[in-house]
Enzyme design. Structure first.
Site, PDB file in Angstrom:
ATOM      1  N   HIS A 176       0.995  -1.158   0.042  1.00 54.02           N
ATOM      2  CA  HIS A 176      -0.102   0.050  -0.148  1.00 54.02           C
ATOM      3  C   HIS A 176       0.940   1.222   0.030  1.00 54.02           C
ATOM      4  O   HIS A 176       2.019   1.175   0.433  1.00 54.02           O
ATOM      5  CB  HIS A 176      -0.919  -0.222   1.250  1.00 54.02           C
ATOM      6  N   ASP A 206       3.071  -4.699   8.036  1.00 52.67           N
ATOM      7  CA  ASP A 206       2.003  -3.893   7.794  1.00 52.67           C
ATOM      8  C   ASP A 206       0.774  -5.045   7.810  1.00 52.67           C
ATOM      9  O   ASP A 206       0.477  -5.882   6.937  1.00 52.67           O
ATOM     10  CB  ASP A 206       1.911  -3.222   6.320  1.00 52.67           C
ATOM     11  N   GLN A 224      -4.445  -5.395   6.795  1.00 50.85           N
ATOM     12  CA  GLN A 224      -5.383  -6.487   6.060  1.00 50.85           C
ATOM     13  C   GLN A 224      -5.378  -7.768   6.618  1.00 50.85           C
ATOM     14  O   GLN A 224      -6.178  -8.739   6.458  1.00 50.85           O
ATOM     15  CB  GLN A 224      -5.222  -6.422   4.667  1.00 50.85           C
ATOM     16  N   LYS A 251     -10.133  -1.001  10.672  1.00 55.30           N
ATOM     17  CA  LYS A 251     -10.337  -2.329   9.660  1.00 55.30           C
ATOM     18  C   LYS A 251     -10.759  -3.672  10.543  1.00 55.30           C
ATOM     19  O   LYS A 251     -10.807  -4.599   9.855  1.00 55.30           O
ATOM     20  CB  LYS A 251      -9.169  -2.618   8.694  1.00 55.30           C
ATOM     21  N   CYS A 275      -5.025   2.369  -3.742  1.00 55.32           N
ATOM     22  CA  CYS A 275      -3.722   3.167  -2.931  1.00 55.32           C
ATOM     23  C   CYS A 275      -2.494   1.980  -3.250  1.00 55.32           C
ATOM     24  O   CYS A 275      -1.732   1.917  -2.247  1.00 55.32           O
ATOM     25  CB  CYS A 275      -3.787   3.374  -1.475  1.00 55.32           C
TER      26      CYS A 275
HETATM   27  N1  7TS Z   1      -1.659  -0.963   4.575  1.00 53.24           N
HETATM   28  C1  7TS Z   1      -2.597  -1.739   3.986  1.00 53.24           C
HETATM   29  C2  7TS Z   1      -2.158  -3.053   3.532  1.00 53.24           C
HETATM   30  C3  7TS Z   1      -3.922  -1.188   3.796  1.00 53.24           C
HETATM   31  O1  7TS Z   1      -4.685  -1.935   3.055  1.00 53.24           O
HETATM   32  C4  7TS Z   1      -4.291   0.227   4.072  1.00 53.24           C
HETATM   33  C5  7TS Z   1      -5.547   0.841   3.753  1.00 53.24           C
HETATM   34  C6  7TS Z   1      -3.236   0.854   4.831  1.00 53.24           C
HETATM   35  C7  7TS Z   1      -1.876   0.490   4.915  1.00 53.24           C
HETATM   36  C8  7TS Z   1      -3.486   2.281   5.379  1.00 53.24           C
HETATM   37  O2  7TS Z   1      -4.252   2.179   6.385  1.00 53.24           O
HETATM   38  P1  7TS Z   1      -4.955   3.547   7.257  1.00 53.24           P
HETATM   39  O3  7TS Z   1      -5.932   3.069   8.042  1.00 53.24           O
HETATM   40  O4  7TS Z   1      -3.909   4.064   7.741  1.00 53.24           O
HETATM   41  O5  7TS Z   1      -5.239   4.474   6.052  1.00 53.24           O
HETATM   42  N2  7TS Z   1      -6.253   0.027   2.866  1.00 53.24           N
HETATM   43  C9  7TS Z   1      -7.405   0.625   1.999  1.00 53.24           C
HETATM   44  C10 7TS Z   1      -7.793  -0.154   1.103  1.00 53.24           C
HETATM   45  O6  7TS Z   1      -7.469  -1.091   0.458  1.00 53.24           O
HETATM   46  N3  7TS Z   1      -8.869   0.696   0.684  1.00 53.24           N
HETATM   47  O7  7TS Z   1      -9.051   1.804   1.481  1.00 53.24           O
HETATM   48  C11 7TS Z   1      -7.913   1.946   2.156  1.00 53.24           C
END
Ligand code: 7TS
Length: 403
Positions: free
Chosen positions: A140, A217, A220, A243, A381
């Site tokens: 990401h 990370d 997910q 999430k 992203c």
């Molecule tokens: N890393 C991964 C693997 C992610 O899927 C996401 C967000 C992030 C980092 C960032 O997370 P945040 O909560 O700090 O924004 N992924 C997604 C997505 O797949 N669609 O919208 C956000």
């Protein structure tokens, strides 16, 4: 009627859909009763954010109704109650991750802030000109850009573990990239764009043989499978509360105590100090050293409620159910003429990214929306992933246990 997932039982099957009780679980999520364009909502955008069970909503309401106060500062009753709730949220996260100490749990705004914290604090202290940081081809943007920023500043460089056409990391190439120049490895556990589950233990083991620390990370992974940071032996683990069926604006950075102890603060301000004068400031101990300013108190308490909720269902049970759901969805989707799945790794979790001949991904998203079905269409992203597969965007259905 035959069972939707196993399609063998006439009776509720103990192994899958009805046995798992997804229908009953759906009753805990008020938003899932919503109608969209007159159709019942089918929420398949869980990788972007998950919905919140009533237990989390009630906890937030109760906190603001009965406990709201600032933490770590007041001797008055409410401040002590709020501090106690906030810190017991930390303990719950520690137990959920199987970390050794509460002080290894730092509350952040989310995955993105956790990675920026490590890049800016650990990276700024340890990276030198000519050093290398390894990420993977399926990151990401949150696990690319913070490393690019610090590498640029330090004249270090970013190396990328490539992936094959199925969306699996090429481990031989990873081994080849590891060298005396490698100072850090930062890799995603489950890809948000492809659903690939990476062999994270192997990735960590290979780096540790050379004494290189690893950040995982887990954005997910955390909603889909049990995570044990001590068993993984990762040095840092990051995820976002939203999430994991918790509120937005709260996240977690786990770090091994000895590493966190050695790192400078990320931000300065209240709470992260033990004494301040104009001549010199003495920083607070862990975990407060990394939590400058009033934290997201309600978010932490809401996250703890979300963890309690998923633990009641059981992370193993969630993983088993979703794996069947993924298999079922894959079978149905791949039977559609002209449909191409992007991300066909052997080990996958929760994500079905696809293209349909002659139809733009955004049009798929719009047409499904009219049917009440929420998916995401775009680059997720993860622009380098789109580039690797030679596509501008995909349509993505991402699963949760209430689907
Ligand atoms: N890393 C991964 C693997 C992610 O899927 C996401 C967000 C992030 C980092 C960032 O997370 P945040 O909560 O700090 O924004 N992924 C997604 C997505 O797949 N669609 O919208 C956000």
């Amino acid at each position: 009627m035959k069972h939707a997932v196993c399609r063998t039982s006439e009776e509720p099957c103990q192994e899958c859909l009805v046995g798992f009780g997804a229908e009953k679980i759906r009753e805990d999520f008020p938003i899932l009763w919503t109608k969209v364009h007159g159709k019942p909502l089918v929420y398949l955008d869980n990788a972007a954010t998950t919905q919140k069970p009533q237990a989390v909503l009630d906890t937030l309401m109760r906190y603001y109704t009965e406990e709201n106060s600032n933490v770590h500062r007041g001797i008055h009753f409410l401040s002590q109650v709020a501090t106690q709730s906030y810190e017991s949220g930390r303990t719950r996260v520690r137990q959920f991750l199987n970390a050794s100490h509460d002080r290894e749990i730092i509350f952040t705004r989310g995955t993105t802030e956790g990675i920026n914290l490590v890049a800016q604090s650990y990276g700024r202290k340890h990276l030198r000109a000519g050093d290398e940081v390894i990420v993977s081809a399926m990151e990401h943007h949150s696990n690319i850009v913070p490393w690019q920023m610090i590498c640029e500043e330090k004249r270090a460089s970013l190396k990328v573990i490539p992936m094959n056409d199925a969306g699996e990391l090429v481990m031989d190439e990873y081994e080849r990239l590891l060298s005396d120049r490698t100072k850090f490895v930062s890799v995603v556990q489950v890809s948000n764009a492809l659903g690939t589950v990476n062999p994270i233990s192997d990735i960590i083991g290979l780096a540790h043989r050379r004494g290189i620390p690893v950040l995982v990370d887990g954005a997910q992974a955390i909603p889909h499978m049990p995570v044990d940071v001590r068993a993984l032996d990762c040095d840092f683990y990051v995820f976002s509360g939203h999430k994991l069926f918790g509120p937005t604006g709260i996240g977690v950075l786990y770090g091994k105590a000895e590493l966190l102890e050695s790192m400078p603060p990320y931000q300065g301000g209240g709470d992260m100090i033990s004494a301040v004068s104009f001549e010199k400031t003495v920083y607070n101990t862990l975990p407060h050293k990394f939590e400058a300013g009033t934290p997201n108190i309600a978010g932490t308490i809401g996250l703890a409620a979300a963890i309690e909720y998923v633990e009641k269902i059981g992370m193993q049970q969630i993983a088993a159910y979703e794996s069947e759901l993924l298999e079922y969805g894959t079978e149905l989707l791949t039977a559609i003429p002209g449909l191409r799945l992007i991300g066909t790794a052997k080990e996958k979790a929760g994500v079905l990214s696809f293209l349909l001949d002659g139809v733009h991904a955004h049009d798929i998203g719009t047409i499904l929306d009219l049917e009440g079905v929420a998916i995401r269409a775009g680059h997720h992203c993860a622009m380098p992933v789109m580039k690797r597969f030679g596509v501008p965007a995909t349509a993505r259905a991402s699963l949760a246990f209430y689907n």
